[in-house]
Design a protein around this motif. Structure first.
Motif, PDB file in Angstrom:
ATOM      1  N   ARG A  49       0.803  -1.219   0.000  1.00  7.53           N
ATOM      2  CA  ARG A  49       0.000   0.000   0.000  1.00  7.53           C
ATOM      3  C   ARG A  49       0.839   1.274   0.000  1.00  7.53           C
ATOM      4  NH1 ARG A  49      -3.999  -1.132   4.981  1.00  7.53           N
ATOM      5  NH2 ARG A  49      -4.607   1.037   4.556  1.00  7.53           N
ATOM      6  N   VAL A  50       2.098   1.165   0.320  1.00 10.78           N
ATOM      7  CA  VAL A  50       2.931   2.363   0.419  1.00 10.78           C
ATOM      8  C   VAL A  50       4.157   2.231  -0.478  1.00 10.78           C
ATOM      9  CG1 VAL A  50       2.192   2.731   2.802  1.00 10.78           C
ATOM     10  CG2 VAL A  50       4.333   1.521   2.353  1.00 10.78           C
ATOM     11  N   THR A  51       4.728   3.359  -0.839  1.00  9.67           N
ATOM     12  CA  THR A  51       5.978   3.383  -1.579  1.00  9.67           C
ATOM     13  C   THR A  51       6.974   4.246  -0.808  1.00  9.67           C
ATOM     14  OG1 THR A  51       5.260   5.286  -2.895  1.00  9.67           O
ATOM     15  CG2 THR A  51       4.857   3.081  -3.805  1.00  9.67           C
ATOM     16  N   ALA A  52       8.244   3.984  -1.001  1.00  5.91           N
ATOM     17  CA  ALA A  52       9.277   4.714  -0.283  1.00  5.91           C
ATOM     18  C   ALA A  52      10.584   4.602  -1.047  1.00  5.91           C
ATOM     19  CB  ALA A  52       9.439   4.159   1.130  1.00  5.91           C
ATOM     20  N   GLU A  53      11.499   5.526  -0.775  1.00  2.00           N
ATOM     21  CA  GLU A  53      12.778   5.528  -1.457  1.00  2.00           C
ATOM     22  C   GLU A  53      13.842   4.753  -0.697  1.00  2.00           C
ATOM     23  OE1 GLU A  53      14.083   9.355  -2.711  1.00  2.00           O
ATOM     24  OE2 GLU A  53      12.171   9.886  -3.649  1.00  2.00           O
ATOM     25  N   THR A  54      13.625   4.501   0.605  1.00  2.00           N
ATOM     26  CA  THR A  54      14.584   3.747   1.409  1.00  2.00           C
ATOM     27  C   THR A  54      13.841   2.722   2.244  1.00  2.00           C
ATOM     28  OG1 THR A  54      14.499   5.226   3.337  1.00  2.00           O
ATOM     29  CG2 THR A  54      16.059   5.796   1.560  1.00  2.00           C
ATOM     30  N   GLU A  55      14.595   1.737   2.751  1.00  2.00           N
ATOM     31  CA  GLU A  55      13.994   0.723   3.615  1.00  2.00           C
ATOM     32  C   GLU A  55      13.463   1.359   4.898  1.00  2.00           C
ATOM     33  OE1 GLU A  55      13.459  -2.429   2.943  1.00  2.00           O
ATOM     34  OE2 GLU A  55      14.431  -2.379   0.988  1.00  2.00           O
ATOM     35  N   LEU A  56      14.207   2.330   5.453  1.00  2.00           N
ATOM     36  CA  LEU A  56      13.747   2.999   6.667  1.00  2.00           C
ATOM     37  C   LEU A  56      12.446   3.746   6.424  1.00  2.00           C
ATOM     38  CD1 LEU A  56      13.967   3.991   9.557  1.00  2.00           C
ATOM     39  CD2 LEU A  56      15.554   5.774   8.769  1.00  2.00           C
ATOM     40  N   GLU A  57      12.374   4.475   5.332  1.00  2.00           N
ATOM     41  CA  GLU A  57      11.150   5.212   5.024  1.00  2.00           C
ATOM     42  C   GLU A  57       9.981   4.251   4.834  1.00  2.00           C
ATOM     43  OE1 GLU A  57       9.681   8.776   2.011  1.00  2.00           O
ATOM     44  OE2 GLU A  57      11.208   7.362   1.335  1.00  2.00           O
ATOM     45  N   LEU A  58      10.235   3.104   4.219  1.00  4.61           N
ATOM     46  CA  LEU A  58       9.180   2.113   4.023  1.00  4.61           C
ATOM     47  C   LEU A  58       8.668   1.615   5.370  1.00  4.61           C
ATOM     48  CD1 LEU A  58       7.566   0.297   2.046  1.00  4.61           C
ATOM     49  CD2 LEU A  58       9.422  -1.367   2.258  1.00  4.61           C
ATOM     50  N   ARG A  59       9.592   1.302   6.297  1.00  8.43           N
ATOM     51  CA  ARG A  59       9.167   0.844   7.623  1.00  8.43           C
ATOM     52  C   ARG A  59       8.394   1.942   8.355  1.00  8.43           C
ATOM     53  NH1 ARG A  59      14.374  -1.249   7.783  1.00  8.43           N
ATOM     54  NH2 ARG A  59      15.085   0.421   9.159  1.00  8.43           N
ATOM     55  N   GLU A  60       8.879   3.161   8.271  1.00  8.97           N
ATOM     56  CA  GLU A  60       8.196   4.251   8.976  1.00  8.97           C
ATOM     57  C   GLU A  60       6.767   4.411   8.474  1.00  8.97           C
ATOM     58  OE1 GLU A  60      11.898   7.239  10.169  1.00  8.97           O
ATOM     59  OE2 GLU A  60      10.856   7.512   8.250  1.00  8.97           O
ATOM     60  N   LEU A 113      13.647 -10.879 -13.330  1.00  7.54           N
ATOM     61  CA  LEU A 113      13.393 -10.677 -11.908  1.00  7.54           C
ATOM     62  C   LEU A 113      12.486  -9.466 -11.726  1.00  7.54           C
ATOM     63  CD1 LEU A 113      14.516 -11.892  -9.146  1.00  7.54           C
ATOM     64  CD2 LEU A 113      15.905  -9.822  -9.047  1.00  7.54           C
ATOM     65  N   VAL A 114      11.450  -9.621 -10.888  1.00  7.88           N
ATOM     66  CA  VAL A 114      10.555  -8.509 -10.554  1.00  7.88           C
ATOM     67  C   VAL A 114      10.463  -8.457  -9.035  1.00  7.88           C
ATOM     68  CG1 VAL A 114       8.297  -7.450 -10.906  1.00  7.88           C
ATOM     69  CG2 VAL A 114       9.230  -8.973 -12.656  1.00  7.88           C
ATOM     70  N   THR A 115      11.107  -7.475  -8.427  1.00  8.13           N
ATOM     71  CA  THR A 115      11.181  -7.408  -6.972  1.00  8.13           C
ATOM     72  C   THR A 115      10.772  -6.038  -6.463  1.00  8.13           C
ATOM     73  OG1 THR A 115      12.731  -7.444  -5.080  1.00  8.13           O
ATOM     74  CG2 THR A 115      13.657  -6.905  -7.226  1.00  8.13           C
ATOM     75  N   ASN A 116      10.189  -6.010  -5.263  1.00 11.09           N
ATOM     76  CA  ASN A 116       9.841  -4.748  -4.619  1.00 11.09           C
ATOM     77  C   ASN A 116      11.006  -4.179  -3.817  1.00 11.09           C
ATOM     78  OD1 ASN A 116       7.286  -4.662  -5.659  1.00 11.09           O
ATOM     79  ND2 ASN A 116       6.222  -5.151  -3.767  1.00 11.09           N
ATOM     80  N   GLY A 117      12.137  -4.851  -3.824  1.00 13.37           N
ATOM     81  CA  GLY A 117      13.310  -4.356  -3.123  1.00 13.37           C
ATOM     82  C   GLY A 117      14.062  -3.323  -3.937  1.00 13.37           C
ATOM     83  N   GLY A 118      14.832  -2.488  -3.245  1.00 12.56           N
ATOM     84  CA  GLY A 118      15.605  -1.456  -3.914  1.00 12.56           C
ATOM     85  C   GLY A 118      16.785  -2.018  -4.678  1.00 12.56           C
ATOM     86  N   ARG A 119      17.256  -1.255  -5.644  1.00  9.86           N
ATOM     87  CA  ARG A 119      18.312  -1.712  -6.541  1.00  9.86           C
ATOM     88  C   ARG A 119      19.587  -2.101  -5.782  1.00  9.86           C
ATOM     89  NH1 ARG A 119      19.159  -1.157 -11.924  1.00  9.86           N
ATOM     90  NH2 ARG A 119      17.249   0.115 -12.073  1.00  9.86           N
TER      91      ARG A 119
END
Length: 219
Positions: A49-60, A113-119
């Protein structure tokens, strides 16, 4: 259906970290000094449901959203997000049967590969596993772009591969992100059944181990 291309998810489909997300979340609550008020199962729906530029921002954003829904102090959720320690991206291992499945699939299909993880993080995992060259296309989460279950990552991958949706299948462990996302793009889905998810989504194919892909269920 004549399949020429297999799209695959990465985390908890091909590889996983030692230790569990549940243990890492419990440790984060402890370090933040916050009494646990949600668990990993509560987080999973928010990832789509959310998008973010970093893992921390995603968790927040995920943890904060959960706190808002539960009427809890958002500051506590943010403290837990910041206390959460991401595992070393290079400390990954193949899921049972995944390495052999990649070899078998690669001999007969083009892989992407199709992943929701950052590059950066996902590239490190691929290098640690020694499989970066197995994929003809890699689609990561990018700032400002939708992630699974939005069809956009699948559409971009298909365009890069030069194939139609009817020529591809997607393999992933999440009904919400992988199966629903693939189907939204018109791609048949293969669900790696590892845990139940409270979503009304049904995959075209279901496997219980990546090793089953040595004899693909779509043939």
């Amino acid at each position: 259906m004549s399949v020429s291309t297999v799209l695959l998810d990465l985390d908890d489909t091909i590889c996983a970290h030692p230790g569990s997300p549940e243990a890492r979340l419990a440790d984060a609550f402890g370090r933040a000094g916050v009494e646990p008020f949600f668990d990993v199962a509560d987080v999973r729906p928010w990832l789509a449901r959310v998008t973010a530029e970093t893992e921390l921002e995603l968790r927040e954003r995920c943890f904060g959203g959960i706190a808002d829904e539960l009427g809890r102090d958002r500051a506590d959720a943010l403290a837990v997000a910041r206390a959460y320690e991401d595992p070393d991206p290079e400390a990954v291992g193949f899921l049972p049967g995944a390495e052999a499945a990649l070899g078998a699939l690669g001999a007969n299909y083009d892989l992407a590969l199709v992943t929701n993880g950052g590059r950066e993080t996902q590239t490190a995992k691929l290098a640690a596993l020694g499989i970066a060259d197995r994929f003809e296309a890699t689609t990561f989460a990018e700032p400002g772009r939708p992630v699974k279950p939005d069809p956009d990552p699948f559409d971009r991958t298909l365009a890069t591969m030069g194939v139609s949706a009817s020529e591809a299948v997607h393999v992933g462990n999440s009904l919400r992100s992988d199966v629903a996302g693939a189907q939204a793009a018109g791609v048949e889905a293969v669900w790696l059944s590892t845990a139940d998810e409270p979503v009304a989504v049904t995959s075209e194919h279901t496997i219980n181990s990546m090793g089953e892909l040595r004899t693909p269920p779509w043939t």
